[in-house]
Write a protein that holds these residues in place. Structure first.
Motif, PDB file in Angstrom:
ATOM      1  N   THR A  76       0.844  -1.184   0.000  1.00 58.63           N
ATOM      2  CA  THR A  76       0.000   0.000   0.000  1.00 58.63           C
ATOM      3  C   THR A  76       0.882   1.237   0.000  1.00 58.63           C
ATOM      4  O   THR A  76       1.948   1.256   0.586  1.00 58.63           O
ATOM      5  CB  THR A  76      -0.933   0.042   1.226  1.00 58.63           C
ATOM      6  OG1 THR A  76      -1.695   1.251   1.182  1.00 58.63           O
ATOM      7  CG2 THR A  76      -0.176  -0.030   2.523  1.00 58.63           C
ATOM      8  N   THR A  77       0.423   2.242  -0.711  1.00 60.40           N
ATOM      9  CA  THR A  77       1.133   3.518  -0.744  1.00 60.40           C
ATOM     10  C   THR A  77       0.148   4.650  -0.519  1.00 60.40           C
ATOM     11  O   THR A  77       0.325   5.755  -1.022  1.00 60.40           O
ATOM     12  CB  THR A  77       1.842   3.707  -2.101  1.00 60.40           C
ATOM     13  OG1 THR A  77       0.873   3.599  -3.155  1.00 60.40           O
ATOM     14  CG2 THR A  77       2.923   2.665  -2.312  1.00 60.40           C
ATOM     15  N   ALA A  78      -0.877   4.385   0.256  1.00 59.67           N
ATOM     16  CA  ALA A  78      -1.987   5.328   0.392  1.00 59.67           C
ATOM     17  C   ALA A  78      -1.623   6.592   1.153  1.00 59.67           C
ATOM     18  O   ALA A  78      -2.190   7.652   0.900  1.00 59.67           O
ATOM     19  CB  ALA A  78      -3.167   4.633   1.076  1.00 59.67           C
ATOM     20  N   SER A  79      -0.712   6.496   2.125  1.00 66.55           N
ATOM     21  CA  SER A  79      -0.407   7.662   2.953  1.00 66.55           C
ATOM     22  C   SER A  79       0.963   7.494   3.580  1.00 66.55           C
ATOM     23  O   SER A  79       1.509   6.380   3.631  1.00 66.55           O
ATOM     24  CB  SER A  79      -1.462   7.815   4.055  1.00 66.55           C
ATOM     25  OG  SER A  79      -1.345   6.735   4.975  1.00 66.55           O
ATOM     26  N   PRO A  80       1.541   8.593   4.112  1.00 68.10           N
ATOM     27  CA  PRO A  80       2.825   8.476   4.812  1.00 68.10           C
ATOM     28  C   PRO A  80       2.749   7.518   5.998  1.00 68.10           C
ATOM     29  O   PRO A  80       3.705   6.788   6.298  1.00 68.10           O
ATOM     30  CB  PRO A  80       3.095   9.917   5.271  1.00 68.10           C
ATOM     31  CG  PRO A  80       2.357  10.768   4.308  1.00 68.10           C
ATOM     32  CD  PRO A  80       1.117   9.996   3.974  1.00 68.10           C
ATOM     33  N   GLU A  81       1.571   7.508   6.687  1.00 68.69           N
ATOM     34  CA  GLU A  81       1.415   6.620   7.838  1.00 68.69           C
ATOM     35  C   GLU A  81       1.522   5.153   7.430  1.00 68.69           C
ATOM     36  O   GLU A  81       2.169   4.354   8.107  1.00 68.69           O
ATOM     37  CB  GLU A  81       0.072   6.881   8.529  1.00 68.69           C
ATOM     38  CG  GLU A  81      -0.013   8.207   9.277  1.00 68.69           C
ATOM     39  CD  GLU A  81      -0.191   9.390   8.350  1.00 68.69           C
ATOM     40  OE1 GLU A  81       0.053  10.528   8.791  1.00 68.69           O
ATOM     41  OE2 GLU A  81      -0.580   9.176   7.181  1.00 68.69           O
ATOM     42  N   TRP A  82       0.865   4.820   6.300  1.00 72.22           N
ATOM     43  CA  TRP A  82       0.948   3.445   5.809  1.00 72.22           C
ATOM     44  C   TRP A  82       2.395   3.081   5.472  1.00 72.22           C
ATOM     45  O   TRP A  82       2.853   1.988   5.780  1.00 72.22           O
ATOM     46  CB  TRP A  82       0.082   3.279   4.569  1.00 72.22           C
ATOM     47  CG  TRP A  82      -1.320   2.833   4.854  1.00 72.22           C
ATOM     48  CD1 TRP A  82      -2.466   3.516   4.599  1.00 72.22           C
ATOM     49  CD2 TRP A  82      -1.730   1.597   5.452  1.00 72.22           C
ATOM     50  NE1 TRP A  82      -3.559   2.791   4.997  1.00 72.22           N
ATOM     51  CE2 TRP A  82      -3.141   1.605   5.516  1.00 72.22           C
ATOM     52  CE3 TRP A  82      -1.035   0.494   5.939  1.00 72.22           C
ATOM     53  CZ2 TRP A  82      -3.868   0.546   6.055  1.00 72.22           C
ATOM     54  CZ3 TRP A  82      -1.766  -0.564   6.474  1.00 72.22           C
ATOM     55  CH2 TRP A  82      -3.161  -0.521   6.532  1.00 72.22           C
ATOM     56  N   ARG A  86       4.489   0.114   7.125  1.00 72.20           N
ATOM     57  CA  ARG A  86       5.147  -0.896   6.295  1.00 72.20           C
ATOM     58  C   ARG A  86       6.605  -1.049   6.680  1.00 72.20           C
ATOM     59  O   ARG A  86       7.125  -2.159   6.824  1.00 72.20           O
ATOM     60  CB  ARG A  86       5.051  -0.507   4.823  1.00 72.20           C
ATOM     61  CG  ARG A  86       3.719  -0.750   4.167  1.00 72.20           C
ATOM     62  CD  ARG A  86       3.754  -0.303   2.721  1.00 72.20           C
ATOM     63  NE  ARG A  86       4.819  -0.944   1.979  1.00 72.20           N
ATOM     64  CZ  ARG A  86       5.196  -0.606   0.755  1.00 72.20           C
ATOM     65  NH1 ARG A  86       4.596   0.390   0.139  1.00 72.20           N
ATOM     66  NH2 ARG A  86       6.158  -1.250   0.146  1.00 72.20           N
ATOM     67  N   ARG A  87       7.290   0.101   6.855  1.00 71.49           N
ATOM     68  CA  ARG A  87       8.706   0.069   7.189  1.00 71.49           C
ATOM     69  C   ARG A  87       8.934  -0.588   8.547  1.00 71.49           C
ATOM     70  O   ARG A  87       9.871  -1.362   8.743  1.00 71.49           O
ATOM     71  CB  ARG A  87       9.271   1.497   7.190  1.00 71.49           C
ATOM     72  CG  ARG A  87      10.774   1.568   7.459  1.00 71.49           C
ATOM     73  CD  ARG A  87      11.256   3.014   7.440  1.00 71.49           C
ATOM     74  NE  ARG A  87      12.682   3.104   7.682  1.00 71.49           N
ATOM     75  CZ  ARG A  87      13.600   2.967   6.738  1.00 71.49           C
ATOM     76  NH1 ARG A  87      13.230   2.756   5.479  1.00 71.49           N
ATOM     77  NH2 ARG A  87      14.895   3.057   7.022  1.00 71.49           N
ATOM     78  N   LEU A  88       8.039  -0.296   9.488  1.00 69.12           N
ATOM     79  CA  LEU A  88       8.154  -0.865  10.831  1.00 69.12           C
ATOM     80  C   LEU A  88       7.964  -2.379  10.829  1.00 69.12           C
ATOM     81  O   LEU A  88       8.651  -3.112  11.550  1.00 69.12           O
ATOM     82  CB  LEU A  88       7.120  -0.210  11.750  1.00 69.12           C
ATOM     83  CG  LEU A  88       7.108  -0.658  13.215  1.00 69.12           C
ATOM     84  CD1 LEU A  88       8.421  -0.287  13.894  1.00 69.12           C
ATOM     85  CD2 LEU A  88       5.934  -0.022  13.940  1.00 69.12           C
TER      86      LEU A  88
END
Length: 293
Positions: A76-82, A86-88
């Protein structure tokens, strides 16, 4: 980062389409009708030889009820939070992801729905595992109602699941499935539920099931699934049809990681009906000592 080439992009795309279709229990013909793409074109796409346009691919994604990003392999690339989430989570071990999932469930209030979930037993798995037969026997033994979710869907829709799919599409069927489950949960504090094999195709509905029921994955070998469905009179399963067994194997592969989210698993292969029932009841008594058993 080295961009993917046709040699790995197209086969990977084809495999994801095939797995998503199998997970949702859709035949290629149904996907063809809902996406407005010829079966031949879909066959080429799934084999990794079809260079399909983005617009057609978007129709396929819509018919599969997934995002184009998911179809292409991105999460998903929907938002900075996502992206930060993802990175976490990227690269974590399965048990760490499970812990994260439960922590998020607690955070967003789904834990309360699980307080009495062991009073409801839900059997999940592919058709032919024994959900209906063993579910009825278990319900009778426990003295609780037996709920065949497909029957509830038929009652709500006024027609059989296969007719719902043909008349209104797979997404309409999923809506009826969700409604049937929600009504069952509202009506019965204690029961045994036999789910349809493709329920895992809707992650929201499956998540609801996991949080409100004690779930058991009834397993069987692909050959046993095939032979049992054949014995039920399914004309699509012809004796000696290796493609049928291969299709079942692919469907199991596509759904296994979802079925594995169940609280426990029980394999019915190599057992008589009496042995399978006794084994299942022993498992349930061990796992739900403080519930209805």
């Amino acid at each position: 980062m080295i961009p993917p080439t046709d040699s790995d992009l197209l086969p990977g795309l084809g495999q994801r389409v095939k797995l998503l279709r199998a997970r949702r229990g859709m035949t290629r013909r149904i996907l063809s009708e809902e996406a407005g793409v010829s079966e031949r074109h879909l066959a080429n796409l799934e084999s990794g030889t079809g260079n399909i346009s983005v617009l057609v691919l978007a129709n396929v994604a819509t018919a599969l009820d997934c995002s184009l990003a998911e179809l292409l392999g991105d999460e998903t690339t929907a938002s900075p939070e996502w992206l930060m989430i993802r990175r976490l989570l990227h690269g974590r071990e399965p048990h760490e992801l499970t812990e994260a999932y439960h922590a998020l469930s607690d955070l967003f209030g789904t834990a309360g729905a699980a307080q009495n979930r062991r009073h409801r037993i839900a059997l999940v798995g592919l058709r032919g595992a024994g959900k209906s037969t063993l579910g009825q026997m278990a319900a009778a033994e426990l003295g609780v109602p037996f709920i065949e979710l497909r029957s509830e869907i038929t009652r709500l829709a006024g027609c059989a699941p296969v007719e719902i799919q043909a008349l209104y599409g797979s997404n309409a069927y999923r809506r009826y499935e969700r409604e049937a489950l929600e009504e069952t949960l509202l009506t019965h504090d204690a029961c045994v539920i036999a789910t349809a094999g493709g329920l895992v195709g809707d992650t929201a509905t499956f998540d609801l099931l996991l949080h409100t029921c004690f779930t058991v994955w009834l397993q069987a070998d692909p050959e046993d699934h095939f032979n049992r469905v054949l014995a039920q009179g399914d004309q699509r399963m012809m004796p000696g049809n290796r493609n049928g067994v291969d299709d079942i194997r692919l469907t199991l592969e596509s759904r296994a990681s979802f079925y594995a989210k169940a609280d426990c698993a029980f394999n019915t292969s190599g057992k008589t009906l009496e042995e399978a029932f006794a084994g299942l009841m022993t498992l349930l008594r061990e796992q739900t000592r403080d519930a209805v058993i």
